[in-house]
Design a protein around this motif. Sequence first.
Motif, PDB file in Angstrom:
ATOM      1  N   ILE A  34     -10.105 -17.080  34.403  1.00  0.00           N
ATOM      2  CA  ILE A  34     -10.751 -18.177  33.676  1.00  0.00           C
ATOM      3  C   ILE A  34      -9.721 -19.050  32.959  1.00  0.00           C
ATOM      4  CG2 ILE A  34     -12.445 -18.787  31.915  1.00  0.00           C
ATOM      5  CD1 ILE A  34     -13.643 -17.501  34.416  1.00  0.00           C
ATOM      6  N   LEU A  35      -8.764 -18.409  32.265  1.00  0.00           N
ATOM      7  CA  LEU A  35      -7.775 -19.165  31.491  1.00  0.00           C
ATOM      8  C   LEU A  35      -6.471 -19.388  32.255  1.00  0.00           C
ATOM      9  CD1 LEU A  35      -8.259 -17.457  27.998  1.00  0.00           C
ATOM     10  CD2 LEU A  35      -9.295 -19.572  28.846  1.00  0.00           C
ATOM     11  N   HIS A  71      -8.960 -22.326  23.776  1.00  0.00           N
ATOM     12  CA  HIS A  71     -10.179 -22.125  24.542  1.00  0.00           C
ATOM     13  C   HIS A  71     -11.074 -21.010  24.005  1.00  0.00           C
ATOM     14  CE1 HIS A  71      -7.798 -24.403  27.513  1.00  0.00           C
ATOM     15  NE2 HIS A  71      -8.960 -24.773  27.998  1.00  0.00           N
ATOM     16  N   ARG A  78     -15.637 -21.701  23.666  1.00  0.00           N
ATOM     17  CA  ARG A  78     -15.982 -20.573  24.546  1.00  0.00           C
ATOM     18  C   ARG A  78     -17.202 -20.904  25.402  1.00  0.00           C
ATOM     19  NH1 ARG A  78     -14.679 -17.570  19.765  1.00  0.00           N
ATOM     20  NH2 ARG A  78     -16.890 -17.334  19.228  1.00  0.00           N
ATOM     21  N   LEU A  81     -16.697 -22.325  28.885  1.00  0.00           N
ATOM     22  CA  LEU A  81     -16.054 -21.509  29.912  1.00  0.00           C
ATOM     23  C   LEU A  81     -17.097 -20.812  30.780  1.00  0.00           C
ATOM     24  CD1 LEU A  81     -13.223 -19.841  27.803  1.00  0.00           C
ATOM     25  CD2 LEU A  81     -13.037 -21.831  29.284  1.00  0.00           C
TER      26      LEU A  81
END
Length: 340
Positions: A34-35, A71, A78, A81
């Motif tokens: 995700i990051l 993030h 959050r 995401l």
Amino acid sequence: MAHKEHAAVYMSNLRSDMRIGDLKNFILFLFSKILAVNVNKNNINVITSTGNYSALIDVPSEDDIEHVLQHLSTFESRRRLAFNFMNIVPPGQMLDIKRFKLADEEQAIERFPDISERRIADYGNNASKFYVFGAKMGNETRNTEFKKAGGRYMETEMRKDVPNYLCGFLNSGVRGTLMFGVLDDGTVVGVECSHNQEDRYRLDIDCAIKEIEPPLFPQHYKVEFVQVVEKSLIFKANCKVIEVTVEIPSDQFKLYKTRDGVFMRRDGSLQVITAWSDVQELTHLKHRDGVNQLYAEFRMQLEKKERTIETQAETIQHQQHDLQQYRAMQQPKSKICVIS
């Protein structure tokens, strides 16, 4: 001597009702997929000596820390995401995340003495969990109980303590671990345990757990013999910490008992239930925990259904677009004859 820069992120308020390996997998997915931060599973240290779990995640650089905090620091960031944070955070709680940067690993251990899971890098793929002799693991909590287990304790008292403490964890609705070879103040000392003794202790623990009613099945608990090493990472011969961990059964509304009575866990102590008011309180707590678990499962299923519907809707849109293009190609084209 110059130290290697230690850049890390500290996350707390994490779920303690799942296996450490599963929690690591979710954190790894969040960071790496995700990051897009370059970490692996060995970079994630789960800290289990608090009520809810926490984690220390080593990241490559200070820029990565800034990226993660940007993030994950706020609810709004959050929410944007594509990650279900209920996979790592208990229902009704918020993720707490902070910067953690120290000169080297020794200072990290000094600042966070309750980081109990370390790995020996020199062993590569054969790295295993171990504890450092004399290290501090924090205080006893609702989820953990320490026993020195010195002298003849393992032969005389262990079989009584195992069912009673596991009964307390079960009735309190928590994933709990009873640890032999740790002092009350959290100091790791280990238990003398050869391979032959390990087999005998495992059999004794299995027999002790059979005293719990209703019966506790093997998939609901595990027994681990964790090697103790010196600070120099040299193994101490026949010295281990014995961990007996009980998982939360799917039926939250059962009351468990042993031949010594009905027990429950309060903070870091074990209490036997004798008064009717205590039984009522315990029943209320188990009902509440059961409802919370059902709500969390419902939310997870609902989000899964929503993602499935969104995926199906996108598929239908693509199919309709392809069909329109196909029909356009099949329409007869007019022919024009030019006479000069």
